[in-house]
Design an enzyme around this catalytic site. Structure first.
Site, PDB file in Angstrom:
ATOM      1  N   GLU A   6       3.374  -4.678 -15.750  1.00 49.79           N
ATOM      2  CA  GLU A   6       4.544  -5.548 -15.637  1.00 49.79           C
ATOM      3  C   GLU A   6       4.226  -6.987 -15.997  1.00 49.79           C
ATOM      4  O   GLU A   6       3.096  -7.451 -15.845  1.00 49.79           O
ATOM      5  CB  GLU A   6       5.090  -5.489 -14.199  1.00 49.79           C
ATOM      6  CG  GLU A   6       5.953  -4.259 -13.992  1.00 49.79           C
ATOM      7  CD  GLU A   6       6.761  -4.340 -12.716  1.00 49.79           C
ATOM      8  OE1 GLU A   6       6.401  -5.124 -11.815  1.00 49.79           O
ATOM      9  OE2 GLU A   6       7.756  -3.604 -12.616  1.00 49.79           O
ATOM     10  N   ASP A   7       5.242  -7.707 -16.408  1.00 53.86           N
ATOM     11  CA  ASP A   7       5.147  -9.145 -16.639  1.00 53.86           C
ATOM     12  C   ASP A   7       4.100  -9.546 -17.673  1.00 53.86           C
ATOM     13  O   ASP A   7       3.503 -10.613 -17.594  1.00 53.86           O
ATOM     14  CB  ASP A   7       4.841  -9.893 -15.327  1.00 53.86           C
ATOM     15  CG  ASP A   7       5.912  -9.622 -14.287  1.00 53.86           C
ATOM     16  OD1 ASP A   7       7.088  -9.505 -14.686  1.00 53.86           O
ATOM     17  OD2 ASP A   7       5.576  -9.511 -13.107  1.00 53.86           O
TER      18      ASP A   7
END
Ligand code: MN
Length: 508
Positions: free
Chosen positions: A80-81
């Site tokens: 994620e991210d």
């Protein structure tokens, strides 16, 4: 020599100390993959993001966690991210590091979405933590190490996020680490959060320590020398004799129960002795008491009677030279590692096939949890059970014995019926009476640690009594009694609590 980057020198140091060449190569490969995925990303400190997973993995390598945990820790923030497509990263992780590492990373990512949002969401969060734990407890080891490093950089995090992270660590992570017997992680989670959660009290404790600690540490040196010599002349091999300083937050909590008077705290610094065997522990205690007078009522045998979270050690507090009073803790190396790393240490022993003499209470507890999780598929139903489950988990535990001396772990105030069901469902269903410490006792009598319980059964008994629901304390007993008495249960609730279809009332 290659350029040292992102704290990898420390990671490599731990890898060389505790792992083989193959594992080290795998960890470095994971670092390269993580560095590539996080390329260009920065921490709030302004430093390269990949320093964070490296620090997380280094902590886990220092406590000798299995290699797949170290590798997953290096990769724990890659899904994620980042600027990469999550699906593509998932595929890459699986191909490069296998399904197990990929699944660990996936679960850590999922758990990352659990956030503390005040009391109203507390149970919800707890539920997610429990589920993650029941599925794969290794995820929590990574999550705790991840959180510890985030807390170390907390000064760079703006409010209100800073406070949220600190509260979440204090109220959600630390109690679970404690319940899993992970003393070191619990200590770090609490100490690092304390400063943000209650800055005024934190400053007060820091001041106290600054005034008191150097004096006590100096005095401990003399004690250490004498004890070492005495053990040697008694022919007891000490693997280590060292001073240990109490964790800050745990000192604070103790001060609150001792009139805030640090002179009443005898274990601010304590002497810790690590010996090879249990009999060495008792022998060492003898040697110490031959030299120093022990304080009355302060000799604690957590070897014979472990603490609720499985902690084992001998404690004594003695009058040392110069009027100083010190606590001394004696334990084996296995007990020491279990006290610091809890279920993680135990889990490691089990996985490597090395027979460990540690109590299996934590592992049993995990299995119980997994069982409950399997029984309760539907999450709405889970929430209804959670209140009880929370009580089971966080309430104090007692240890009682079968007539043969087997230890049974139960929640505080558990009854002979709880005891019977924790031995076997059939024993519970047919219990007609109990002897506690050789005396007949009622089936609703609250048991105490150290009680010896003998269960009397009658195979002609038709099954449990719904009445027992008023006094039992364990989830297991309650659900088994309910299952057996289902048809009668509605009648029973109507009878004891007319108009109220709620939980059982507490008995005094
Ligand atoms: Mn992270």
């Amino acid at each position: 020599m290659a350029e040292v980057k992102h704290g990898t020198d420390k990671l490599i140091g731990e890898m060389e100390q505790h792992y083989g060449a193959k594992d080290k190569a795998l960890a470095l490969r994971a670092y390269e993959v993580a560095a590539a995925i996080h390329a260009g990303q920065k921490r709030l400190t302004g430093r390269d993001y990949v320093e964070h997973p490296v620090a997380t993995a280094t902590y886990l390598a220092r406590i000798k966690m299995p290699i797949e945990i170290v590798v997953a820790a290096l990769l724990h923030d890659t899904i994620e991210d980042t600027s990469r497509d999550p699906e593509e990263v998932r595929r890459e992780l699986k191909e490069e590091f296998g399904a197990e590492v990929a699944s660990l990373v996936e679960r850590v990512t999922k758990l990352g979405r659990v956030q503390y949002r005040g009391v109203e969401r507390y149970i919800e969060n707890l539920r997610k933590m429990f589920l993650a734990m029941a599925e794969d407890v290794r995820v929590l080891f990574i999550k705790f190490a991840d959180r510890i490093h985030n807390l170390q950089e907390l000064d760079h995090v703006p409010e209100p996020k800073r406070r949220r992270i600190a509260l979440e660590s204090m109220e959600l992570y630390a109690p679970i680490a404690n319940r899993l017997g992970m003393g070191e992680m619990r200590g770090l989670l609490e100490d690092l959060s304390f400063k943000v959660v209650d800055p005024k009290e934190y400053e007060w404790v820091m001041e106290l320590i600054k005034e008191t600690l150097p004096r006590r540490q100096e005095a401990l040196k003399d004690l250490l020398k004498t004890v070492k010599k005495d053990l040697e002349s008694a022919g007891i091999e000490a693997l280590s004799v060292h001073g240990r300083t109490k964790h800050l937050y745990s000192l604070y909590k103790k001060l609150l129960t001792h009139e805030r008077d640090i002179d009443k705290i005898y274990d601010l610094v304590a002497l810790r002795i690590i010996v090879p065997t249990v009999s060495d522990c008792y022998a060492a205690l003898g040697v110490i008491h031959a030299r120093y007078k022990p304080l009355k009522g302060r000799i604690k045998d957590y070897l014979a009677q472990p603490k609720p979270n499985g902690y084992q050690s001998l404690h004594t507090t003695v009058f040392a030279e110069g009027g100083h009073i010190f606590e001394i803790q004696i334990r084996t190396k296995e007990m020491h590692e279990a006290a610091e790393y809890g279920i993680a240490a135990h889990w490691l022993y089990d996985e490597t096939g090395k027979k460990s003499r540690l109590p299996t209470s934590q592992v049993r507890w995990m299995r119980e949890l997994a069982k409950i999780q399997k029984e309760i598929q539907d999450s709405k139903e889970f929430l209804e059970h959670l209140e009880q489950l929370k009580v089971d988990v966080f309430q104090n535990r007692i240890f009682v014995f079968t007539p043969k001396g087997d230890v049974i772990e139960l929640p505080e105030h558990a009854t002979p019926v709880d005891f019977a069901y924790s031995i076997h469902t059939e024993v519970g269903n047919h219990v007609t009476g109990a002897r506690v410490n050789d005396e007949m006792a009622g089936l609703d009598r609250p048991l105490k640690s150290g009680d010896v319980v003998e269960i009397i059964t009658d195979k002609n008994r038709k099954g449990p009594s719904a009445d027992w629901l008023k006094s039992v304390k364990t989830h297991g007993a309650r659900s088994k009694i309910r299952a057996q008495t289902k048809s009668k249960i509605t009648d029973w609730i109507k009878a004891v609590m007319p108009g109220k279809m709620t939980k059982n009332s507490k008995r005094s």
